[in-house]
Scaffold this active site. Structure first.
Site, PDB file in Angstrom:
ATOM      1  N   GLY A   1       0.838  -1.204   0.000  1.00 35.29           N
ATOM      2  CA  GLY A   1       0.000   0.000   0.000  1.00 35.29           C
ATOM      3  C   GLY A   1       0.863   1.240   0.000  1.00 35.29           C
ATOM      4  O   GLY A   1       2.071   1.168   0.271  1.00 35.29           O
TER       5      GLY A   1
ATOM      6  N   GLN B   1       2.879  10.034   2.055  1.00 32.34           N
ATOM      7  CA  GLN B   1       4.200   9.397   2.076  1.00 32.34           C
ATOM      8  C   GLN B   1       5.082   9.879   0.927  1.00 32.34           C
ATOM      9  O   GLN B   1       6.307   9.779   0.987  1.00 32.34           O
ATOM     10  CB  GLN B   1       4.068   7.865   1.981  1.00 32.34           C
ATOM     11  CG  GLN B   1       3.458   7.231   3.214  1.00 32.34           C
ATOM     12  CD  GLN B   1       3.360   5.738   3.065  1.00 32.34           C
ATOM     13  OE1 GLN B   1       2.438   5.221   2.448  1.00 32.34           O
ATOM     14  NE2 GLN B   1       4.335   5.015   3.614  1.00 32.34           N
TER      15      GLN B   1
ATOM     16  N   CYS C   1       6.057  -0.442   7.425  1.00 35.98           N
ATOM     17  CA  CYS C   1       5.687   0.779   6.717  1.00 35.98           C
ATOM     18  C   CYS C   1       6.877   1.241   5.890  1.00 35.98           C
ATOM     19  O   CYS C   1       8.006   1.262   6.384  1.00 35.98           O
ATOM     20  CB  CYS C   1       5.283   1.865   7.707  1.00 35.98           C
ATOM     21  SG  CYS C   1       4.796   3.416   6.924  1.00 35.98           S
ATOM     22  N   LEU C   2       6.617   1.627   4.655  1.00 38.75           N
ATOM     23  CA  LEU C   2       7.691   2.102   3.778  1.00 38.75           C
ATOM     24  C   LEU C   2       8.326   3.381   4.335  1.00 38.75           C
ATOM     25  O   LEU C   2       9.463   3.700   3.983  1.00 38.75           O
ATOM     26  CB  LEU C   2       7.153   2.347   2.365  1.00 38.75           C
ATOM     27  CG  LEU C   2       6.678   1.082   1.624  1.00 38.75           C
ATOM     28  CD1 LEU C   2       5.988   1.458   0.330  1.00 38.75           C
ATOM     29  CD2 LEU C   2       7.849   0.140   1.364  1.00 38.75           C
TER      30      LEU C   2
ATOM     31  N   HIS D   1      -4.284   1.227   7.841  1.00 38.41           N
ATOM     32  CA  HIS D   1      -2.916   1.774   7.920  1.00 38.41           C
ATOM     33  C   HIS D   1      -2.779   2.981   6.977  1.00 38.41           C
ATOM     34  O   HIS D   1      -2.211   4.004   7.352  1.00 38.41           O
ATOM     35  CB  HIS D   1      -1.939   0.645   7.546  1.00 38.41           C
ATOM     36  CG  HIS D   1      -0.500   1.029   7.439  1.00 38.41           C
ATOM     37  ND1 HIS D   1       0.480   0.539   8.282  1.00 38.41           N
ATOM     38  CD2 HIS D   1       0.159   1.839   6.555  1.00 38.41           C
ATOM     39  CE1 HIS D   1       1.651   1.046   7.941  1.00 38.41           C
ATOM     40  NE2 HIS D   1       1.495   1.833   6.885  1.00 38.41           N
ATOM     41  N   GLU D   2      -3.330   2.857   5.771  1.00 37.16           N
ATOM     42  CA  GLU D   2      -3.216   3.956   4.788  1.00 37.16           C
ATOM     43  C   GLU D   2      -4.079   5.158   5.190  1.00 37.16           C
ATOM     44  O   GLU D   2      -3.656   6.303   5.040  1.00 37.16           O
ATOM     45  CB  GLU D   2      -3.606   3.474   3.383  1.00 37.16           C
ATOM     46  CG  GLU D   2      -2.828   2.286   2.838  1.00 37.16           C
ATOM     47  CD  GLU D   2      -1.328   2.387   2.969  1.00 37.16           C
ATOM     48  OE1 GLU D   2      -0.808   3.518   3.067  1.00 37.16           O
ATOM     49  OE2 GLU D   2      -0.668   1.341   2.978  1.00 37.16           O
TER      50      GLU D   2
ATOM     51  N   HIS E   1      -2.321   7.239   7.588  1.00 39.07           N
ATOM     52  CA  HIS E   1      -1.370   8.163   6.955  1.00 39.07           C
ATOM     53  C   HIS E   1      -2.071   9.461   6.542  1.00 39.07           C
ATOM     54  O   HIS E   1      -1.503  10.545   6.666  1.00 39.07           O
ATOM     55  CB  HIS E   1      -0.747   7.534   5.702  1.00 39.07           C
ATOM     56  CG  HIS E   1       0.419   6.624   5.962  1.00 39.07           C
ATOM     57  ND1 HIS E   1       1.576   7.048   6.573  1.00 39.07           N
ATOM     58  CD2 HIS E   1       0.616   5.312   5.664  1.00 39.07           C
ATOM     59  CE1 HIS E   1       2.438   6.027   6.636  1.00 39.07           C
ATOM     60  NE2 HIS E   1       1.877   4.962   6.096  1.00 39.07           N
TER      61      HIS E   1
HETATM   62  O1  GNR Z   1       4.123  -2.577   2.456  1.00 38.34           O
HETATM   63  C1  GNR Z   1       3.483  -2.485   3.514  1.00 38.34           C
HETATM   64  N1  GNR Z   1       3.209  -3.610   4.220  1.00 38.34           N
HETATM   65  C2  GNR Z   1       2.337  -3.633   5.282  1.00 38.34           C
HETATM   66  C3  GNR Z   1       2.325  -4.787   6.068  1.00 38.34           C
HETATM   67  C4  GNR Z   1       1.461  -4.889   7.135  1.00 38.34           C
HETATM   68  C5  GNR Z   1       0.604  -3.851   7.420  1.00 38.34           C
HETATM   69  C6  GNR Z   1       0.611  -2.699   6.658  1.00 38.34           C
HETATM   70  C7  GNR Z   1       1.470  -2.590   5.595  1.00 38.34           C
HETATM   71  S1  GNR Z   1       1.451  -1.165   4.612  1.00 38.34           S
HETATM   72  C8  GNR Z   1       3.080  -1.150   4.004  1.00 38.34           C
HETATM   73  C9  GNR Z   1       3.241  -0.059   2.958  1.00 38.34           C
HETATM   74  C10 GNR Z   1       3.035   1.284   3.599  1.00 38.34           C
HETATM   75  O2  GNR Z   1       3.832   1.813   4.318  1.00 38.34           O
HETATM   76  N2  GNR Z   1       1.896   1.870   3.385  1.00 38.34           N
HETATM   77  O3  GNR Z   1       1.625   3.046   3.969  1.00 38.34           O
HETATM   78 NI    NI Z   2       2.803   3.065   5.803  1.00 35.47          NI
END
Ligand code: GNR
Ligand code: NI
Length: 167
Positions: A46, A51, A91-92, A133-134, A137
């Site tokens: 995601g 980001q 998270c990236l 999660h997104e 953000h």
């Molecule tokens: O790549 C991602 N893997 C992930 C794994 C478990 C829960 C959430 C994520 S999101 C993350 C990519 C990211 O940072 N999205 O904002």
């Molecule tokens: Ni993230």
């Protein structure tokens, strides 16, 4: 298409609340395409616009095994959520850190698609986790915010040290 630069915690730009998209136009579609390219390249499941330093309510995701089910949500809203489940998240914007986070296990979401048409969907499992999660953000929230202050401090120090060494 273009690869976009991903901001890293504790960059203050990750803390800004993103504004809704008022017109789904060509510029938004181009950003969505670039976000998909950046997400697949990373690789991640995601990516949220903040980001890549765009304070707009746009997210992309693909939780499929074959990486062939792209999904873009513009102005996403959680309509309903039920049960709680713990899953390990990464998270990236917080590279190399993986921690357990508890979230809703099933959600119902409303959003606009890249043509500006409203739609609703249900999500569970990894997809439900990813959407929450997104959306976090978009509200300037990161998964590390759910951890203890001690863990978050340790992560911040580690990433700051990493950055000093790569600069
Ligand atoms: O790549 C991602 N893997 C992930 C794994 C478990 C829960 C959430 C994520 S999101 C993350 C990519 C990211 O940072 N999205 O904002
Ligand atoms: Ni993230």
């Amino acid at each position: 298409m273009a690869l976009l630069h991903i901001l890293h915690y504790p960059d203050p730009r990750l803390r800004v609340k993103a504004a809704p998209v008022d017109q789904v136009d060509e510029a938004v579609r181009r950003l969505v395409d670039d976000m998909f390219e950046t997400m697949y390249d990373a690789p991640g499941i995601g990516l949220a616009a903040p980001q890549v330093n765009v304070a707009r309510r746009i997210i992309v995701l693909d939780v499929s095994e074959k990486r062939d089910e792209p999904l873009a949500l513009i102005n996403p809203e959680i309509l309903h959520q039920e049960e709680r489940e713990k899953m390990e998240e990464g998270c990236l914007s917080v590279p190399g850190i993986y921690e357990m986070v508890e979230r809703a296990a099933r959600i119902r979401v409303r959003a606009l698609d890249p043509d500006g048409r409203p739609f609703e969907m249900e999500a569970e499992g990894l997809q439900a986790v990813c959407i929450q999660h997104e959306i976090d953000h978009l509200d300037g929230r990161l998964f590390v915010d759910y951890l203890t202050e001690m863990k978050r401090r340790r992560i911040r120090k580690k990433l700051e040290k990493l950055r000093r060494h790569t600069m």
